[in-house]
Design an enzyme around this catalytic site. Structure first.
Site, short mmCIF file in Angstrom:
data_model
loop_
_atom_site.label_atom_id
_atom_site.label_comp_id
_atom_site.label_asym_id
_atom_site.label_seq_id
_atom_site.Cartn_x
_atom_site.Cartn_y
_atom_site.Cartn_z
N GLU A 52 52.42 19.53 -147.35
CA GLU A 52 51.60 20.64 -147.87
C GLU A 52 50.52 20.04 -148.75
O GLU A 52 50.83 19.32 -149.72
CB GLU A 52 52.49 21.62 -148.65
CG GLU A 52 51.73 22.69 -149.41
CD GLU A 52 50.77 23.51 -148.54
OE1 GLU A 52 51.22 24.11 -147.56
OE2 GLU A 52 49.56 23.54 -148.87
N CYS B 222 49.63 38.43 -149.96
CA CYS B 222 50.50 39.60 -150.14
C CYS B 222 51.04 39.79 -151.56
O CYS B 222 50.95 40.89 -152.12
CB CYS B 222 51.72 39.50 -149.22
SG CYS B 222 51.41 38.79 -147.61
N THR C 98 52.87 38.11 -142.54
CA THR C 98 53.91 37.21 -143.04
C THR C 98 55.23 37.33 -142.27
O THR C 98 55.80 36.32 -141.83
CB THR C 98 54.13 37.48 -144.55
OG1 THR C 98 52.95 37.11 -145.22
CG2 THR C 98 55.31 36.70 -145.10
N TYR D 193 59.76 28.11 -153.40
CA TYR D 193 59.52 27.71 -152.00
C TYR D 193 59.78 26.22 -151.81
O TYR D 193 60.36 25.80 -150.83
CB TYR D 193 58.09 28.07 -151.58
CG TYR D 193 58.01 29.42 -150.89
CD1 TYR D 193 58.31 30.58 -151.58
CD2 TYR D 193 57.67 29.52 -149.55
CE1 TYR D 193 58.27 31.81 -150.96
CE2 TYR D 193 57.62 30.75 -148.90
CZ TYR D 193 57.91 31.89 -149.62
OH TYR D 193 57.88 33.10 -148.99
N SER E 48 54.63 30.65 -145.14
CA SER E 48 55.79 31.43 -144.72
C SER E 48 56.45 30.83 -143.47
O SER E 48 57.66 30.60 -143.44
CB SER E 48 55.37 32.87 -144.43
OG SER E 48 54.78 33.42 -145.57
N GLY E 49 55.65 30.57 -142.43
CA GLY E 49 56.21 30.10 -141.16
C GLY E 49 56.79 28.70 -141.29
O GLY E 49 57.90 28.42 -140.81
N LYS F 80 48.35 40.15 -154.43
CA LYS F 80 47.65 41.39 -154.11
C LYS F 80 48.51 42.60 -154.51
O LYS F 80 48.02 43.54 -155.13
CB LYS F 80 47.35 41.40 -152.61
CG LYS F 80 46.71 42.64 -152.02
CD LYS F 80 47.67 43.72 -151.57
CE LYS F 80 48.80 43.31 -150.70
NZ LYS F 80 48.48 43.03 -149.32
N THR G 226 49.46 31.34 -147.91
CA THR G 226 48.58 32.46 -148.25
C THR G 226 49.36 33.61 -148.88
O THR G 226 48.97 34.16 -149.91
CB THR G 226 47.86 32.96 -146.98
OG1 THR G 226 47.13 31.87 -146.43
CG2 THR G 226 46.89 34.09 -147.31
N ALA H 175 52.13 47.66 -143.21
CA ALA H 175 51.62 48.52 -144.28
C ALA H 175 50.29 47.97 -144.77
O ALA H 175 50.06 46.76 -144.74
CB ALA H 175 52.60 48.55 -145.43
N TYR I 294 42.02 45.29 -143.52
CA TYR I 294 43.13 45.29 -144.48
C TYR I 294 42.67 44.90 -145.89
O TYR I 294 42.90 45.61 -146.86
CB TYR I 294 44.15 44.23 -144.08
CG TYR I 294 45.20 44.61 -143.07
CD1 TYR I 294 46.47 44.99 -143.48
CD2 TYR I 294 44.95 44.53 -141.71
CE1 TYR I 294 47.47 45.27 -142.57
CE2 TYR I 294 45.94 44.81 -140.78
CZ TYR I 294 47.20 45.18 -141.22
OH TYR I 294 48.18 45.45 -140.30
P1 NDP Z 1 40.41 42.36 -140.67
O1 NDP Z 1 40.33 41.77 -139.33
O2 NDP Z 1 41.51 43.32 -140.98
O3 NDP Z 1 39.03 43.07 -141.02
C1 NDP Z 1 37.83 42.36 -140.97
C2 NDP Z 1 36.70 43.31 -141.29
O4 NDP Z 1 35.49 42.59 -141.44
C3 NDP Z 1 36.46 44.34 -140.18
O5 NDP Z 1 36.08 45.55 -140.78
C4 NDP Z 1 35.33 43.70 -139.39
O6 NDP Z 1 34.54 44.63 -138.71
C5 NDP Z 1 34.53 43.07 -140.50
N1 NDP Z 1 33.73 41.92 -140.07
C6 NDP Z 1 34.14 40.86 -139.34
N2 NDP Z 1 33.14 39.97 -139.19
C7 NDP Z 1 32.08 40.48 -139.85
C8 NDP Z 1 30.76 40.04 -140.07
N3 NDP Z 1 30.33 38.88 -139.57
N4 NDP Z 1 29.93 40.82 -140.79
C9 NDP Z 1 30.35 42.00 -141.29
N5 NDP Z 1 31.60 42.48 -141.13
C10 NDP Z 1 32.46 41.72 -140.41
O7 NDP Z 1 40.45 41.10 -141.65
P2 NDP Z 1 40.80 40.95 -143.19
O8 NDP Z 1 39.94 39.84 -143.65
O9 NDP Z 1 40.77 42.24 -143.91
O10 NDP Z 1 42.31 40.48 -143.13
C11 NDP Z 1 42.71 39.40 -142.29
C12 NDP Z 1 44.07 39.64 -141.73
O11 NDP Z 1 45.04 39.40 -142.73
C13 NDP Z 1 44.33 41.07 -141.27
O12 NDP Z 1 43.92 41.29 -139.95
C14 NDP Z 1 45.81 41.21 -141.43
O13 NDP Z 1 46.44 40.86 -140.23
C15 NDP Z 1 46.15 40.24 -142.54
N6 NDP Z 1 46.43 40.99 -143.79
C16 NDP Z 1 47.53 41.78 -143.83
C17 NDP Z 1 47.80 42.51 -144.95
C18 NDP Z 1 49.00 43.40 -144.98
O14 NDP Z 1 49.89 43.23 -144.15
N7 NDP Z 1 49.05 44.39 -145.87
C19 NDP Z 1 46.95 42.46 -146.13
C20 NDP Z 1 45.81 41.61 -145.97
C21 NDP Z 1 45.56 40.91 -144.83
P3 NDP Z 1 34.89 45.16 -137.24
O15 NDP Z 1 35.95 46.17 -137.40
O16 NDP Z 1 33.60 45.75 -136.78
O17 NDP Z 1 35.29 43.96 -136.45
#
Ligand code: NDP
Length: 461
Positions: free
Chosen positions: A35, A48, A313, A99, A15-16, A51, A42, A343, A180
């Site tokens: 690329e 996004c 994104t 893209y 995206s960026g 999904k 992603t 969201a 998320y």
């Molecule tokens: P998140 O940071 O949202 O969540 C990670 C989760 O994994 C948390 O619950 C965290 O726990 C847990 N965790 C981290 N490390 C470990 C570990 N070693 N063992 C067990 N649990 C662990 O990351 P995601 O992977 O869900 O998504 C990445 C990013 O992508 C998001 O932060 C978001 O910015 C982006 N995204 C956005 C979306 C949207 O806009 N709809 C959709 C999907 C992704 P704890 O809370 O304790 O740290």
């Protein structure tokens, strides 16, 4: 320095990178983009877009069920995973092609190669075994799923990369993490009929979100049959004849056909030659940038998930556009990361913008809370036990709305405009003086009259 081959070399066509290269080329710069995988990054390839297509697929289960209350007879619906995946793949291939064309039509040259820095102005195209030079460089290489390396048997688990490519629908899905991606895929697999368990190491899902949102989504997901086990650490994963077995602390075991780790994302910086160019990383291994996305090397920029800002994104798009404006349109542009609406496409989904109740109290000392939880009109006939949460966090002295948090089917659509109101510094009185749209769920946002007890006060009781 002597004339370079390009005014801007962009590493990564997500995206960026795509936004920056298109705009820079339109501003007249000589631009190249490298690329190594598929243009789109992603968001388009394994984030996004696919999904959300899968989330749409999962919502039909409710629609078929609910239709009966409205007089429809629907013969037993059947779902085909291979059809969904094939159609999704077709759309993703189409978007990836768009893209690539967006960049090329704007006049940017696209190299389908990995690119690494040899020094602060020289880029090696590894697949073509040659180098090019650029006056400015943009690192837009994104991130990749983080998989913990201290769990024996982690190789049996998949990340959010592979989950989009499964040949078959898993019957029993265990998701580790509760951010998320975890709650979104929990909703998808649950809607499509798989048994879903979330294993989370903390006390409540979605750390960082508003307390009421976290509790509401937890309750609603549990009501849909998703098993959410907080305070659960995975000690090991083993493959047995009956599937995968996860051993938790206290030696409890959970069986699964698929284990999805959704445990955050790591910036893609390895092997890029950043150190050779003098680009510094922060303590989390992300590229360190200022508010103009400039790295420690003044002519090297970085945007999106390779930096440590918001992994979203639209933020990467903004940051990419800002770099093009700064470098080639004579308008130095910084990106504002405050009050970003977002969201989560869980089921039900979340829409949120501004400060959570906890953050508002930390920043302002006290807050007024207005909130409601109600059954949406649609489900008065279906009887579905689904509730909508709407919550406003308001400054007690200025009356300014500091945050808006919603859980419910329309929340992602609503939060876009709530974001406009909050950016315009709307007060609660402005919300109240806006005439309701009836009958909608959204009208609750402008008819919240009674102050509610803050969730933080309740949690402290
Ligand atoms: P998140 O940071 O949202 O969540 C990670 C989760 O994994 C948390 O619950 C965290 O726990 C847990 N965790 C981290 N490390 C470990 C570990 N070693 N063992 C067990 N649990 C662990 O990351 P995601 O992977 O869900 O998504 C990445 C990013 O992508 C998001 O932060 C978001 O910015 C982006 N995204 C956005 C979306 C949207 O806009 N709809 C959709 C999907 C992704 P704890 O809370 O304790 O740290």
């Amino acid at each position: 320095m002597p004339q370079c081959d390009y005014d801007l070399f962009v590493i990564g066509a997500g995206s960026g990178g795509v936004r920056a290269s298109r705009m820079a080329a339109q501003f007249g710069a000589r631009v190249a983009v490298a690329e190594e995988y598929r243009p789109g990054g992603t968001c388009v390839i394994r984030g996004c877009i696919p999904k959300k297509l899968m989330a749409y697929a999962s919502h039909f289960a409710d629609d078929f069920e609910d239709a009966a209350a409205y007089g429809w007879t629907v013969d037993a619906p059947r779902f085909s995973w291979p059809t969904l995946i094939a159609n999704k793949d077709k759309e993703i291939a189409r978007l990836s092609g768009i893209y690539a064309r967006i960049m090329e039509n704007a006049g940017a040259e696209l190299f389908r190669s990995r690119a690494v820095l040899e020094d602060a102005h020289t880029i090696r195209l590894t697949d073509e075994d040659r180098t090019v030079t650029a006056a400015n460089i943009l690192v837009a290489t994104g991130g990749r799923p983080h998989m913990p390396d201290d769990v024996p048997g982690i190789e049996h688990a998949v990340s959010s990369n592979e989950v989009f490519e499964l040949k078959q629908q898993p019957r029993r899905v265990v998701i580790v993490g509760a951010g998320y991606i975890a709650v979104e895929f929990a909703g998808i697999f649950n809607g499509l009929g798989s048994d879903v368990t979330i294993l989370y190491r903390g006390a409540e899902i979605l750390r960082g979100f508003d307390l009421d949102v976290r509790a509401t989504l937890h309750e609603q997901m549990a009501a849909r049959g998703i098993s959410i086990r907080c305070d659960s650490d995975v000690k090991a994963i083993n493959r047995t004849e009956s599937g995968l077995v996860l051993t938790l602390k206290h030696f409890e075991e959970v069986e699964a056909d698929l284990v999805l780790y959704a445990t955050g994302r790591t910036p893609n910086v390895e092997g890029l030659g950043l150190e050779k160019a003098g680009v510094r990383l922060n303590e989390w291994g992300a590229v360190k940038v200022d508010s103009y996305s400039r790295t420690s090397v003044p002519h090297i920029f970085a945007v999106g998930d390779v930096t440590d800002r918001l992994q979203l994104t639209p933020i990467a798009l903004r940051e990419g556009a800002a770099v093009a404006e700064t470098l080639f349109n004579g308008r130095p542009t910084a990106v504002d990361h405050e009050n970003v609406p977002t969201a989560v496409f869980s089921n039900p989904p979340i829409g949120t913008v501004g400060l959570t109740e906890e953050d508002a109290i930390a920043r302002h000392g006290a807050v007024d809370i207005y909130k409601t939880s109600f059954k949406p009109l649609k489900h008065t006939l279906t009887g579905r036990d689904e509730r909508v949460l709407m919550k406003l966090v308001v400054h007690p002295e200025t009356d300014r709305v500091l945050g808006c948090h919603m859980v419910g089917q329309d929340a992602p659509e609503l939060v876009q405009l709530a974001g406009v109101a909050i950016r315009l510094r709307a007060t609660k009185a402005d919300f109240d003086s806006t005439v309701a749209v009836h009958p909608t769920s959204a009208e609750e946002l402008v008819t919240l009259r009674e102050k509610a007890q803050p969730a933080t006060a309740k949690a402290a009781e």
